[in-house]
Design a protein around this motif. Structure first.
Motif, PDB file in Angstrom:
ATOM      1  N   ALA A  67       0.850  -1.187   0.000  1.00 35.97           N
ATOM      2  CA  ALA A  67       0.000   0.000   0.000  1.00 35.97           C
ATOM      3  C   ALA A  67       0.884   1.235   0.000  1.00 35.97           C
ATOM      4  O   ALA A  67       1.856   1.317   0.748  1.00 35.97           O
ATOM      5  CB  ALA A  67      -0.903  -0.002   1.227  1.00 35.97           C
ATOM      6  N   ASP A  70      -2.673   6.260  -1.559  1.00 37.57           N
ATOM      7  CA  ASP A  70      -4.052   5.879  -1.861  1.00 37.57           C
ATOM      8  C   ASP A  70      -4.152   4.770  -2.908  1.00 37.57           C
ATOM      9  O   ASP A  70      -5.178   4.576  -3.524  1.00 37.57           O
ATOM     10  CB  ASP A  70      -4.846   7.105  -2.320  1.00 37.57           C
ATOM     11  CG  ASP A  70      -4.315   7.689  -3.622  1.00 37.57           C
ATOM     12  OD1 ASP A  70      -3.235   7.285  -4.072  1.00 37.57           O
ATOM     13  OD2 ASP A  70      -5.008   8.548  -4.191  1.00 37.57           O
ATOM     14  N   CYS A 105      -8.258   3.010  -0.469  1.00 36.84           N
ATOM     15  CA  CYS A 105      -7.433   3.249  -1.655  1.00 36.84           C
ATOM     16  C   CYS A 105      -8.335   3.618  -2.830  1.00 36.84           C
ATOM     17  O   CYS A 105      -9.476   3.161  -2.913  1.00 36.84           O
ATOM     18  CB  CYS A 105      -6.620   2.008  -2.011  1.00 36.84           C
ATOM     19  SG  CYS A 105      -5.341   1.600  -0.809  1.00 36.84           S
TER      20      CYS A 105
END
Length: 145
Positions: A67, A70, A105
Protein backbone atom coordinates in the motif's frame (compact mmCIF):
# COMPACT_ATOMS: atom_id res chain seq x y z
CA UNK A 1 10.60 -20.45 1.44
CA UNK A 2 10.93 -23.89 -0.19
CA UNK A 3 7.48 -23.56 -1.76
CA UNK A 4 8.22 -20.02 -2.92
CA UNK A 5 11.49 -21.18 -4.47
CA UNK A 6 9.85 -24.12 -6.23
CA UNK A 7 7.04 -21.89 -7.49
CA UNK A 8 9.59 -19.49 -8.94
CA UNK A 9 11.42 -22.41 -10.60
CA UNK A 10 8.18 -23.61 -12.15
CA UNK A 11 7.41 -20.14 -13.48
CA UNK A 12 10.72 -20.05 -15.37
CA UNK A 13 10.80 -23.70 -16.55
CA UNK A 14 9.51 -23.10 -20.09
CA UNK A 15 11.88 -20.18 -20.57
CA UNK A 16 14.91 -22.30 -19.66
CA UNK A 17 13.78 -25.57 -21.25
CA UNK A 18 15.93 -25.03 -24.34
CA UNK A 19 19.04 -23.94 -22.46
CA UNK A 20 21.53 -26.83 -22.72
CA UNK A 21 22.51 -26.87 -19.05
CA UNK A 22 22.60 -29.86 -16.75
CA UNK A 23 19.78 -29.89 -14.18
CA UNK A 24 22.15 -28.95 -11.36
CA UNK A 25 23.31 -25.83 -13.22
CA UNK A 26 19.74 -24.85 -14.13
CA UNK A 27 18.67 -25.24 -10.50
CA UNK A 28 21.64 -23.19 -9.25
CA UNK A 29 20.85 -20.43 -11.72
CA UNK A 30 17.16 -20.36 -10.74
CA UNK A 31 18.07 -20.40 -7.04
CA UNK A 32 20.31 -17.39 -7.52
CA UNK A 33 17.63 -15.56 -9.52
CA UNK A 34 15.02 -16.31 -6.87
CA UNK A 35 17.35 -15.06 -4.12
CA UNK A 36 18.04 -11.83 -6.03
CA UNK A 37 14.35 -11.25 -6.67
CA UNK A 38 13.45 -11.94 -3.05
CA UNK A 39 16.12 -9.58 -1.73
CA UNK A 40 14.94 -6.91 -4.18
CA UNK A 41 11.33 -7.20 -3.00
CA UNK A 42 12.30 -7.16 0.69
CA UNK A 43 14.63 -4.20 0.16
CA UNK A 44 12.25 -2.08 -1.90
CA UNK A 45 8.97 -3.01 -0.23
CA UNK A 46 9.86 -3.45 3.45
CA UNK A 47 6.26 -2.93 4.59
CA UNK A 48 4.69 -5.18 1.98
CA UNK A 49 2.53 -8.20 2.67
CA UNK A 50 4.26 -11.30 1.29
CA UNK A 51 1.46 -13.87 1.21
CA UNK A 52 1.19 -17.52 0.26
CA UNK A 53 -2.13 -18.34 -1.41
CA UNK A 54 -3.66 -21.55 -0.11
CA UNK A 55 -6.71 -23.71 -0.69
CA UNK A 56 -7.62 -26.19 2.04
CA UNK A 57 -4.13 -25.81 3.51
CA UNK A 58 -2.31 -26.53 0.25
CA UNK A 59 -0.18 -23.74 -1.26
CA UNK A 60 -1.30 -22.56 -4.70
CA UNK A 61 0.78 -19.44 -5.26
CA UNK A 62 2.01 -16.16 -3.91
CA UNK A 63 0.60 -12.66 -3.67
CA UNK A 64 2.77 -9.68 -2.75
CA UNK A 65 0.98 -6.42 -1.94
CA UNK A 66 2.18 -2.94 -1.02
CA UNK A 67 0.00 0.00 0.00
CA UNK A 68 1.31 3.41 -1.00
CA UNK A 69 -0.74 6.48 -0.10
CA UNK A 70 -4.05 5.88 -1.86
CA UNK A 71 -3.03 2.98 -4.10
CA UNK A 72 -2.67 -0.74 -3.47
CA UNK A 73 0.12 -2.18 -5.60
CA UNK A 74 0.24 -5.80 -6.63
CA UNK A 75 3.99 -6.33 -6.57
CA UNK A 76 3.70 -9.92 -7.70
CA UNK A 77 1.07 -12.56 -8.23
CA UNK A 78 2.14 -16.04 -9.25
CA UNK A 79 0.12 -19.25 -9.28
CA UNK A 80 1.04 -22.87 -9.82
CA UNK A 81 0.46 -23.78 -13.44
CA UNK A 82 -1.93 -26.56 -12.34
CA UNK A 83 -4.43 -24.03 -10.93
CA UNK A 84 -4.29 -21.40 -13.65
CA UNK A 85 -7.51 -20.93 -15.58
CA UNK A 86 -9.64 -22.19 -12.67
CA UNK A 87 -10.77 -18.81 -11.33
CA UNK A 88 -8.13 -18.53 -8.59
CA UNK A 89 -6.59 -15.41 -10.13
CA UNK A 90 -10.00 -13.79 -10.57
CA UNK A 91 -10.87 -14.54 -6.93
CA UNK A 92 -7.54 -13.17 -5.74
CA UNK A 93 -7.98 -9.96 -7.70
CA UNK A 94 -11.52 -9.52 -6.32
CA UNK A 95 -10.04 -9.95 -2.83
CA UNK A 96 -7.31 -7.39 -3.58
CA UNK A 97 -9.93 -4.94 -4.85
CA UNK A 98 -11.89 -5.36 -1.61
CA UNK A 99 -8.73 -4.90 0.47
CA UNK A 100 -8.04 -1.69 -1.44
CA UNK A 101 -11.57 -0.39 -0.83
CA UNK A 102 -11.37 -1.34 2.86
CA UNK A 103 -8.07 0.55 3.07
CA UNK A 104 -9.58 3.67 1.45
CA UNK A 105 -7.43 3.25 -1.65
CA UNK A 106 -8.54 4.82 -4.90
CA UNK A 107 -6.84 2.33 -7.21
CA UNK A 108 -5.06 -0.97 -7.66
CA UNK A 109 -1.89 -1.01 -9.76
CA UNK A 110 0.28 -3.77 -11.17
CA UNK A 111 2.66 -4.54 -13.98
CA UNK A 112 2.57 -7.55 -16.27
CA UNK A 113 4.96 -9.00 -18.80
CA UNK A 114 3.72 -8.02 -22.22
CA UNK A 115 4.15 -11.63 -23.38
CA UNK A 116 1.87 -12.95 -20.60
CA UNK A 117 -1.26 -12.95 -22.74
CA UNK A 118 -3.40 -14.90 -20.26
CA UNK A 119 -2.76 -12.52 -17.36
CA UNK A 120 -3.16 -9.50 -19.62
CA UNK A 121 -6.58 -10.71 -20.78
CA UNK A 122 -7.64 -11.31 -17.17
CA UNK A 123 -6.55 -7.85 -16.03
CA UNK A 124 -8.29 -6.17 -18.96
CA UNK A 125 -11.47 -8.19 -18.36
CA UNK A 126 -11.46 -7.01 -14.74
CA UNK A 127 -11.14 -3.35 -15.72
CA UNK A 128 -7.42 -2.66 -15.56
CA UNK A 129 -6.15 -0.24 -18.19
CA UNK A 130 -2.69 0.48 -19.48
CA UNK A 131 -0.92 3.46 -17.91
CA UNK A 132 2.54 3.02 -19.41
CA UNK A 133 5.38 0.57 -19.20
CA UNK A 134 8.49 -0.37 -21.11
CA UNK A 135 9.44 -2.89 -23.77
CA UNK A 136 9.03 -5.85 -21.37
CA UNK A 137 6.30 -4.84 -18.93
CA UNK A 138 2.98 -3.07 -19.14
CA UNK A 139 1.90 -0.90 -16.18
CA UNK A 140 -1.80 -1.21 -15.46
CA UNK A 141 -4.22 0.53 -13.13
CA UNK A 142 -7.78 0.04 -12.04
CA UNK A 143 -9.57 2.99 -10.53
CA UNK A 144 -11.97 2.01 -7.76
CA UNK A 145 -15.33 3.65 -7.30
Amino acid sequence: MPFMRDLYHQSRAAELATVPWPDVARRAFLDSQFDLQHRHYIGHYANAAFLIVERAGSPLGRLYLHADRDTLHIIDILLLSAVRGQGVGTALLAHVQQLARDGACNAVELSVLRENAGALRLYQRLGFTSVGGDTLRLAMRQALS
